[in-house]
Design an enzyme around this catalytic site. Sequence first.
Site, short mmCIF file in Angstrom:
data_model
loop_
_atom_site.label_atom_id
_atom_site.label_comp_id
_atom_site.label_asym_id
_atom_site.label_seq_id
_atom_site.Cartn_x
_atom_site.Cartn_y
_atom_site.Cartn_z
N LYS A 298 0.81 -1.22 0.00
CA LYS A 298 0.00 0.00 0.00
C LYS A 298 0.84 1.27 0.00
O LYS A 298 0.40 2.32 -0.47
CB LYS A 298 -0.93 0.02 1.22
CG LYS A 298 -0.23 0.04 2.56
CD LYS A 298 -1.23 0.04 3.71
CE LYS A 298 -0.54 -0.03 5.08
NZ LYS A 298 0.07 -1.36 5.30
N HIS B 73 1.01 -2.89 15.13
CA HIS B 73 1.57 -1.79 14.35
C HIS B 73 1.59 -0.56 15.24
O HIS B 73 0.54 -0.13 15.72
CB HIS B 73 0.74 -1.53 13.10
CG HIS B 73 1.46 -0.74 12.04
ND1 HIS B 73 1.98 0.51 12.26
CD2 HIS B 73 1.74 -1.04 10.73
CE1 HIS B 73 2.56 0.96 11.17
NE2 HIS B 73 2.43 0.04 10.22
N SER C 17 2.51 4.94 11.92
CA SER C 17 3.47 5.29 10.87
C SER C 17 3.92 6.73 11.00
O SER C 17 3.12 7.62 11.30
CB SER C 17 2.83 5.06 9.50
OG SER C 17 3.73 5.32 8.47
N GLY D 260 6.08 1.21 10.58
CA GLY D 260 6.46 2.40 11.33
C GLY D 260 7.92 2.77 11.20
O GLY D 260 8.39 3.69 11.87
N GLU E 214 6.47 -5.37 8.65
CA GLU E 214 5.74 -4.89 7.48
C GLU E 214 6.19 -3.47 7.11
O GLU E 214 5.39 -2.52 7.08
CB GLU E 214 4.24 -4.93 7.75
CG GLU E 214 3.70 -6.32 8.03
CD GLU E 214 2.29 -6.32 8.61
OE1 GLU E 214 1.76 -5.22 8.86
OE2 GLU E 214 1.74 -7.41 8.82
N PRO E 215 7.46 -3.28 6.80
CA PRO E 215 7.95 -1.94 6.46
C PRO E 215 7.50 -1.51 5.07
O PRO E 215 7.45 -2.32 4.14
CB PRO E 215 9.48 -2.11 6.50
CG PRO E 215 9.70 -3.56 6.16
CD PRO E 215 8.53 -4.29 6.76
N GLY E 216 7.15 -0.25 4.94
CA GLY E 216 6.84 0.33 3.64
C GLY E 216 7.68 1.56 3.42
O GLY E 216 8.53 1.62 2.55
N ARG E 217 7.43 2.58 4.25
CA ARG E 217 8.11 3.87 4.14
C ARG E 217 9.64 3.71 4.15
O ARG E 217 10.34 4.40 3.41
CB ARG E 217 7.67 4.76 5.30
CG ARG E 217 8.11 6.20 5.19
CD ARG E 217 7.77 6.95 6.48
NE ARG E 217 6.37 6.80 6.84
CZ ARG E 217 5.39 7.56 6.37
NH1 ARG E 217 5.65 8.49 5.49
NH2 ARG E 217 4.15 7.37 6.77
N ASP F 110 -0.71 12.22 4.64
CA ASP F 110 0.40 11.63 5.39
C ASP F 110 1.15 12.66 6.22
O ASP F 110 2.17 12.36 6.82
CB ASP F 110 1.36 10.94 4.40
CG ASP F 110 2.32 9.98 5.07
OD1 ASP F 110 1.90 9.28 6.01
OD2 ASP F 110 3.49 9.94 4.66
N ASP G 256 -8.74 23.89 -8.40
CA ASP G 256 -9.14 24.08 -7.01
C ASP G 256 -8.06 24.86 -6.27
O ASP G 256 -6.88 24.48 -6.29
CB ASP G 256 -9.36 22.72 -6.36
CG ASP G 256 -9.99 22.83 -4.98
OD1 ASP G 256 -10.09 23.95 -4.45
OD2 ASP G 256 -10.36 21.77 -4.42
N TYR H 277 3.38 6.86 0.10
CA TYR H 277 2.01 7.38 0.14
C TYR H 277 1.87 8.65 -0.69
O TYR H 277 1.31 9.65 -0.25
CB TYR H 277 1.57 7.58 1.59
CG TYR H 277 1.70 6.32 2.39
CD1 TYR H 277 0.78 5.28 2.25
CD2 TYR H 277 2.78 6.13 3.26
CE1 TYR H 277 0.93 4.10 2.95
CE2 TYR H 277 2.92 4.94 3.97
CZ TYR H 277 2.00 3.93 3.81
OH TYR H 277 2.15 2.76 4.49
#
Length: 420
Positions: free
Chosen positions: A79, A208, A211, A249, A282-285, A326, A362, A390
């Site tokens: 994600k 978790h 983040s 995180g 579960e690392p993403g960043r 984020d 906008d 993100y």
Amino acid sequence: MNAAENGGYIQSLQMAPGIKGKKITWINKNGILGFVESIILSQKEASEPFYILDLGLLINLVHKWAHDLPMIQPYYAVKCNPNIEFLGAMAALGFSFDCASRAEIETVMALGVSSDRIIFANPCKAESHIKYAASVGVNLTTFDSINEVRKIKRSHPECALLIRIKVMDDSTFRSPLSSKYGALPNEIESLLQAAQAAQLDVIGVSFHIGSGGNDVYAYRYAIAAAKEVFDTTVQLGMPKMKVLNIGGGFTADTHFNVAVMAIKEGISKHFSEEEGLIFMAEPGRYFAEKCFTLATNIIGKRVRGDLREYWITDGIYGSMNCIVNDHAVVTCSPLGTTSNPINPTCTNAELYKSTVFGPTCDAYDTISTSYWLPDLEVDDWLLFPNMGAYTSATGSNFNGFTTSSIPTILYYSNISCVNF
């Protein structure tokens, strides 16, 4: 890493799904501006935004994780950034994946990833998605409610479970999660009993900490709470748990070093006597954020006294949604290919307080009202570093500006190591 190792990685990545057939440019770690300028000049009249992905930095982040947390298997959180080139690189490097939906599972498996390298790490899933996971052999998921137990029992009774627990107040984190997910301490025993009655195999604990936060010592508190759940299963006469999933995180900065220390201390204190325990994360960043730089073209300019106002080709409804969703702080560097071709970085130019708008109609589409930039012109560029987490993943197609269509250009920077 030596040159032979780097060459081996490049060869492997060149054959990776999602990358095969695409050009990877080798550049010096300090040569990114020249590389981007060459891309811009080669595009001639093209002015659309594009990402550049540093595969060399990714390799070094992978090495740092393996060196600092060798006991913990990372499952990349799709994600965070489902960019196909990035996922292909991760797959080629042997990564496992944290998927939250059928679509994410399909994407990862299309890259040749086997089902045993996937955790369906969404505590609340549509039953049709659970059935799909069962059909392709994704046999590990999370839960934190009685209703989830019932759905899994009906649709995927062979699936192994991790109980997701709420462990702390994460309200100070950029992206808190505990208000939505995680069993409360007084709910854990009844949830375990429900799973036991349904003859589902609860093999471990998941949590978790949130983040984008700075309280990395939260890992110690969370690991202590997880140990209490392990002990509860023994008291209930259930099979001994064998998996601890410490979630995400993680950030690729000095906080990572502190997190490593806190995690190792927590594991040593609470799980040193647990033989054969499997540790997951579960690392993403951590892996994605710093590997991407976004290049945007200036398509409009207005001067009001000393104020400069610029319009660029991506904005709040696109990649810059990370500012809102984020709570990211984005920075930029000018690349003055039109206004100052001799000095493309504009390093010696006088600076003006500047507002930068996105391309939509906008007024909310305002990236910053307080940048200090040189006097740029239409067709100059702004480069935004650290745009991999993100960003494009959560952008929209508002006003016809399609975030998902922003192309990615690959390069491999010659970085000997990563030090935070």
